[in-house]
Design a protein around this motif. Structure first.
Motif, PDB file in Angstrom:
ATOM      1  N   SER A 360       0.680  -1.251  -0.076  1.00 36.12           N
ATOM      2  CA  SER A 360      -0.100  -0.108  -0.140  1.00 36.12           C
ATOM      3  C   SER A 360       0.857   1.367  -0.017  1.00 36.12           C
ATOM      4  O   SER A 360       1.887   1.282   0.575  1.00 36.12           O
ATOM      5  CB  SER A 360      -0.912  -0.165   1.238  1.00 36.12           C
ATOM      6  OG  SER A 360      -1.748  -1.046   1.253  1.00 36.12           O
ATOM      7  N   PHE A 400      -6.746  13.713  -5.244  1.00 33.41           N
ATOM      8  CA  PHE A 400      -6.912  13.423  -3.757  1.00 33.41           C
ATOM      9  C   PHE A 400      -7.447  14.754  -2.782  1.00 33.41           C
ATOM     10  O   PHE A 400      -8.064  14.715  -1.791  1.00 33.41           O
ATOM     11  CB  PHE A 400      -5.678  12.981  -3.085  1.00 33.41           C
ATOM     12  CG  PHE A 400      -5.007  11.530  -3.284  1.00 33.41           C
ATOM     13  CD1 PHE A 400      -5.758  10.815  -4.272  1.00 33.41           C
ATOM     14  CD2 PHE A 400      -4.023  11.313  -2.756  1.00 33.41           C
ATOM     15  CE1 PHE A 400      -5.307   9.360  -4.574  1.00 33.41           C
ATOM     16  CE2 PHE A 400      -3.467   9.932  -3.117  1.00 33.41           C
ATOM     17  CZ  PHE A 400      -4.400   9.006  -3.835  1.00 33.41           C
ATOM     18  N   GLN A 416     -12.733   7.705   3.371  1.00 37.88           N
ATOM     19  CA  GLN A 416     -12.227   6.723   2.589  1.00 37.88           C
ATOM     20  C   GLN A 416     -13.185   6.935   1.095  1.00 37.88           C
ATOM     21  O   GLN A 416     -14.284   7.243   1.097  1.00 37.88           O
ATOM     22  CB  GLN A 416     -12.639   5.374   3.148  1.00 37.88           C
ATOM     23  CG  GLN A 416     -12.215   4.173   2.311  1.00 37.88           C
ATOM     24  CD  GLN A 416     -12.403   2.922   2.789  1.00 37.88           C
ATOM     25  OE1 GLN A 416     -12.302   2.864   4.089  1.00 37.88           O
ATOM     26  NE2 GLN A 416     -12.642   1.847   1.985  1.00 37.88           N
ATOM     27  N   GLU A 418     -12.940   5.780  -3.390  1.00 38.88           N
ATOM     28  CA  GLU A 418     -12.144   5.313  -4.522  1.00 38.88           C
ATOM     29  C   GLU A 418     -11.758   6.297  -5.475  1.00 38.88           C
ATOM     30  O   GLU A 418     -12.832   7.114  -5.990  1.00 38.88           O
ATOM     31  CB  GLU A 418     -13.119   4.155  -5.210  1.00 38.88           C
ATOM     32  CG  GLU A 418     -12.046   3.499  -6.452  1.00 38.88           C
ATOM     33  CD  GLU A 418     -13.152   2.332  -6.927  1.00 38.88           C
ATOM     34  OE1 GLU A 418     -12.816   1.931  -8.117  1.00 38.88           O
ATOM     35  OE2 GLU A 418     -14.046   2.061  -6.381  1.00 38.88           O
ATOM     36  N   LEU A 430      -7.537   3.902  -7.392  1.00 39.75           N
ATOM     37  CA  LEU A 430      -7.114   3.512  -6.058  1.00 39.75           C
ATOM     38  C   LEU A 430      -8.104   3.703  -5.016  1.00 39.75           C
ATOM     39  O   LEU A 430      -9.097   4.551  -4.930  1.00 39.75           O
ATOM     40  CB  LEU A 430      -6.002   4.885  -5.860  1.00 39.75           C
ATOM     41  CG  LEU A 430      -4.713   4.976  -6.779  1.00 39.75           C
ATOM     42  CD1 LEU A 430      -4.047   6.070  -6.415  1.00 39.75           C
ATOM     43  CD2 LEU A 430      -3.977   3.512  -7.051  1.00 39.75           C
ATOM     44  N   VAL A 432      -8.479   5.054  -1.544  1.00 36.96           N
ATOM     45  CA  VAL A 432      -7.613   5.894  -0.700  1.00 36.96           C
ATOM     46  C   VAL A 432      -8.629   5.818   0.807  1.00 36.96           C
ATOM     47  O   VAL A 432      -9.692   5.919   0.710  1.00 36.96           O
ATOM     48  CB  VAL A 432      -7.726   7.108  -1.266  1.00 36.96           C
ATOM     49  CG1 VAL A 432      -6.958   8.180  -0.662  1.00 36.96           C
ATOM     50  CG2 VAL A 432      -7.236   7.234  -2.717  1.00 36.96           C
ATOM     51  N   ARG A 433      -7.786   6.010   1.892  1.00 38.40           N
ATOM     52  CA  ARG A 433      -8.177   6.039   3.005  1.00 38.40           C
ATOM     53  C   ARG A 433      -7.277   7.127   3.797  1.00 38.40           C
ATOM     54  O   ARG A 433      -6.134   7.057   3.875  1.00 38.40           O
ATOM     55  CB  ARG A 433      -8.033   4.610   3.818  1.00 38.40           C
ATOM     56  CG  ARG A 433      -8.598   3.773   3.562  1.00 38.40           C
ATOM     57  CD  ARG A 433      -8.364   2.331   4.168  1.00 38.40           C
ATOM     58  NE  ARG A 433      -6.979   1.849   3.710  1.00 38.40           N
ATOM     59  CZ  ARG A 433      -6.831   1.186   2.882  1.00 38.40           C
ATOM     60  NH1 ARG A 433      -7.714   0.758   1.752  1.00 38.40           N
ATOM     61  NH2 ARG A 433      -5.562   0.844   2.565  1.00 38.40           N
ATOM     62  N   PHE A 451      -3.376   4.168   0.443  1.00 37.01           N
ATOM     63  CA  PHE A 451      -4.127   3.955  -0.738  1.00 37.01           C
ATOM     64  C   PHE A 451      -3.632   2.596  -1.336  1.00 37.01           C
ATOM     65  O   PHE A 451      -2.330   2.404  -1.293  1.00 37.01           O
ATOM     66  CB  PHE A 451      -4.007   4.909  -1.711  1.00 37.01           C
ATOM     67  CG  PHE A 451      -2.930   5.648  -2.015  1.00 37.01           C
ATOM     68  CD1 PHE A 451      -1.904   5.177  -3.149  1.00 37.01           C
ATOM     69  CD2 PHE A 451      -2.203   6.663  -1.269  1.00 37.01           C
ATOM     70  CE1 PHE A 451      -0.712   5.554  -3.336  1.00 37.01           C
ATOM     71  CE2 PHE A 451      -1.151   7.186  -1.482  1.00 37.01           C
ATOM     72  CZ  PHE A 451      -0.368   6.578  -2.461  1.00 37.01           C
ATOM     73  N   ASP A 452      -4.374   1.895  -2.154  1.00 38.53           N
ATOM     74  CA  ASP A 452      -3.996   0.656  -2.869  1.00 38.53           C
ATOM     75  C   ASP A 452      -4.493   0.948  -4.305  1.00 38.53           C
ATOM     76  O   ASP A 452      -5.644   1.166  -4.400  1.00 38.53           O
ATOM     77  CB  ASP A 452      -4.648  -0.683  -2.132  1.00 38.53           C
ATOM     78  CG  ASP A 452      -3.994  -0.824  -0.927  1.00 38.53           C
ATOM     79  OD1 ASP A 452      -2.915  -1.229  -0.533  1.00 38.53           O
ATOM     80  OD2 ASP A 452      -4.743  -0.581   0.283  1.00 38.53           O
TER      81      ASP A 452
END
Length: 717
Positions: A360, A400, A416, A418, A430, A432-433, A451-452
């Protein structure tokens, strides 16, 4: 000393010797001082500790000695010049000239009177001799006495002498013991000029020597009493005037010699001051230099250094003692700091290792939202170069920004969502948190963004969903297609003969039903292929030959496009399903030709030469097949091309690339789309499909039996 107590003038040899000795002394001291200065400058260039302070102190001492010396020199020069101006003023010059004139007038008066009286007495004797040819000595003596008595100013003595200076006749009061014998030079002068005046200041008299023309080899020798003191004063006055004139003519030289004397004395003082400055500066700068050197060592990390402590209780000695105490304390403090730093460093390395190893992406923000930390996964996912530090998150990653603003404006501590980002022409999804970081007292310390990359996950989900949809559609549509087609054919056969005039319309309508049914069956077959990809029947095949066959097939099917292949000469063996791989290669080369046709329809660039290049390379990790074209190229959202029913052509179904991707992945390979390089002679670049497949390595186990081989499977890139 010579000018004063010993009463020598400025030109005396003794004074010159003293000046020469002073000059030698100055040279010796100057050489010593210059040697010290050269050593000091060399130490300064070598940047030795304390050299700058030493040089400055020496310069200050020299300047302090030089400034008053120069001021006094200017003042002394002006004073001497003013004094000389008073000595050689017009009034003094007039007084000296008047004294000389008065003395010379007195002398000239006595000289002229004596010369006149001597000439008168001489003519008197010459006339008597002329009138009386035979004149004896007695008569001459009588005539001399008479003539001497007739002179009003009076003559002290009167003689008639011959050419050797001997007396021939004497006048009244002229005695032998008072006779001053004239010299031969004086007689010669009188014989030549007729009259010669002799000055005798010691005897207080003037004497005149007159040549008697009527007498052969006879001279009149008379004398008169004068004041010798006055005449001696005249000589002294002349000497004084001559000395005055000489001093006036040598006034510049006197000033120069005085300046030279003062310069020598000033040099002695300046050199002494410099020498004293060097000595004092060395004593002052030596401990300072030691402290500077020790401070440099302390700055480089050596806290074991100690300086020599000076004796005494002055500030320099106290500074050395305090410095040693400081280094001792610093050493202990540094040891404690090093221990703490090691612990912090171990924790930081563990923290960095954990953050660097996770897949991540993690980004740290300060309270203002500026980037303070980025791990490797974040740099890879966001395609950062490492220069994004201290940038605002909304500037570094504009996508972001809305989610970050939502977190800041909300009362919660977590957000959170996407986010879809585009990097280097690739679209990525992604997850995103974002969360806040707070200190122990609750104050905001910053934010953490994690983020992943869920692009593959989203794609897999879509693929699974489309597969399920395809199966359902194939099941629901395929069953009624056959009855519909059979019914249309029966209607055509049964009602065509009795339709009469409407037979053509009936046949055209039934043909439409049959044709559309066939199209639906073809679509259903594609759905079935996509939903149920058959398991590959793996067998050893030559990938190079499969690529060559696919190229040859497309060269025949696309004659208007120049298709070239660069393939290895040696066989490239791999465990693949030849039919499925050939299908994938044919589909990709066909898509490249269709991309060129699409570019032609939209307006090709000038000088377009339709080309498709197929290249194949191998290495230890496998083989790589690159299919490049100069067609319309890839869209910005190129990642979605692998999704079902996503196509850039109006007549495409959007299942070709997903099927090709599944075929390649079923064989343990990978398929990526990228921009193709610009071909030589072209200005436009198209798309490039890159296939990576594993290959088998053949190794002969025994040279005696070449037919036996060991096949090993290579990894994929």
């Amino acid at each position: 000393m010579v000018l004063g107590p010993f009463d020598h003038d400025a030109s005396s040899p003794a004074l010159r010797f003293i000046l020469l000795a002073d000059f030698v002394y100055i040279l010796v001291v100057a050489a010593l001082v210059l040697n010290q200065i050269v050593r000091l400058v060399a130490a300064r260039r070598a940047k030795s500790a304390g050299s700058r302070l030493h040089l400055r102190l020496t310069g200050v001492f020299a300047l302090l000695a030089l400034i008053p010396t120069v001021i006094v020199a200017v003042f002394a020069g002006l004073t001497v010049n003013i004094g000389l101006e008073g000595w050689f003023s017009d009034r003094v010059r007039q007084v000296v000239g008047s004294s000389l004139s008065a003395a010379e007038a007195y002398e000239e008066e006595h000289r002229e009177n004596l010369a006149q009286d001597a000439r008168v007495l001489g003519r008197y004797l010459d006339n008597a001799k002329t009138s009386t040819f035979f004149l004896n000595e007695a008569e001459l003596r009588q005539l001399l006495g008479q003539g001497q008595a007739q002179i009003q100013r009076g003559l002290r003595e009167a003689y008639v002498i011959d050419g050797t200076g001997d007396i021939r006749s004497r006048g009244e009061g002229s005695y032998l013991f008072d006779f001053e014998h004239p010299t031969s030079e004086q007689i010669d002068a009188a014989n030549e000029d007729g009259l010669h005046i002799i000055q005798d200041w010691d005897n207080n008299e003037f004497r005149a020597l007159v040549r008697l023309d009527a007498f052969p080899d006879r001279f009149l020798y008379v004398s008169r009493v004068v004041d010798g003191d006055i005449l001696n004063l005249l000589d002294e006055t002349k000497e004084t005037v001559l000395l005055y004139q000489q001093l006036e003519n040598e006034r510049g030289r006197v000033l120069f010699e005085f300046g030279l004397i003062y310069l020598g004395f000033a040099l002695i003082l300046i050199l002494a001051a410099i020498w004293l400055g060097l000595w004092f500066a060395e004593r002052l700068s030596r401990p300072v230099g030691r402290l500077t050197t020790a401070a440099q060592k302390v700055g480089s990390g050596d806290l074991d250094v100690q300086v020599v402590e000076e004796e005494g209780d002055d500030e320099i000695a106290m500074l050395g003692r305090y410095f040693n105490q400081m280094t001792h304390q610093l050493k202990g403090q540094r040891q404690r700091l090093l221990d703490n730093t090691r612990q912090i460093e171990r924790r930081r390395r563990m923290f960095d290792s954990v953050l660097s190893s996770v897949t991540s992406g993690v980004v740290g923000l300060d309270p203002e939202g500026r980037v303070t930390f980025v791990n490797r996964s974040a740099e890879r996912l966001l395609d950062w170069s490492g220069d994004e530090q201290s940038l605002a998150l909304s500037v570094a990653v504009p996508e972001f920004g809305p989610l970050f603003q939502a977190l800041k404006s909300s009362a919660g501590e977590f957000a959170q969502g996407e986010v879809k980002v585009s990097r280097q022409g690739r679209s990525e999804n992604l997850l995103v948190r974002m969360s806040t970081r707070r200190e122990i007292d609750g104050r905001l310390e910053g934010y953490v963004v994690a983020f992943d990359d869920v692009t593959d996950l989203v794609s897999a989900q879509r693929m699974a969903a489309w597969g399920d949809v395809a199966r359902r559609i194939a099941h629901e549509i395929k069953n009624p297609l056959t009855p519909i087609q059979l019914s249309a054919e029966r209607i055509k056969r049964k009602f065509a003969p009795i339709a009469g005039e409407d037979r053509d319309k009936l046949e055209s309508m039934t043909d439409v039903i049959i044709r559309q049914t066939n199209d639906l069956r073809r679509i259903v077959d594609e759905f079935s292929k996509f939903a149920r990809m058959p398991e590959p029947d793996r067998r050893t095949a030559d990938l190079s030959k499969l690529v060559a066959d696919a190229v040859l097939l497309q060269q025949t099917g696309q004659p208007e496009v120049r298709i070239t292949a660069d393939l290895p000469e040696a066989p490239v063996l791999s465990e693949v399903d030849a039919t499925m791989v050939s299908q994938a290669l044919t589909n990709l080369i066909k898509n490249a030709g269709e991309a060129i046709e699409t570019l032609k329809k939209k307006g090709p660039p000038d000088g377009l030469d339709p080309q498709i290049r197929v290249e194949m390379t191998t290495d230890e990790q496998g083989c790589e097949i690159r299919i490049s074209d100069n067609g319309i190229g890839l869209p910005e959202d190129r990642a979605r091309l692998f999704e079902p029913y996503v196509t850039t052509r109006d007549e495409g179904t959007g299942l070709g690339l997903p099927i090709v991707k599944k075929i390649i992945e079923e064989h343990g390979g990978s398929l990526t789309l990228d921009d193709a390089p610009v071909f030589e002679g072209q200005t436009h670049f198209g798309a490039m499909a890159v296939i990576r497949l594993p290959v088998t390595l053949q190794t002969e186990t025994d040279p005696q039996t070449p037919g036996e081989k060991t096949v090993e499977k290579a990894g994929m890139t």
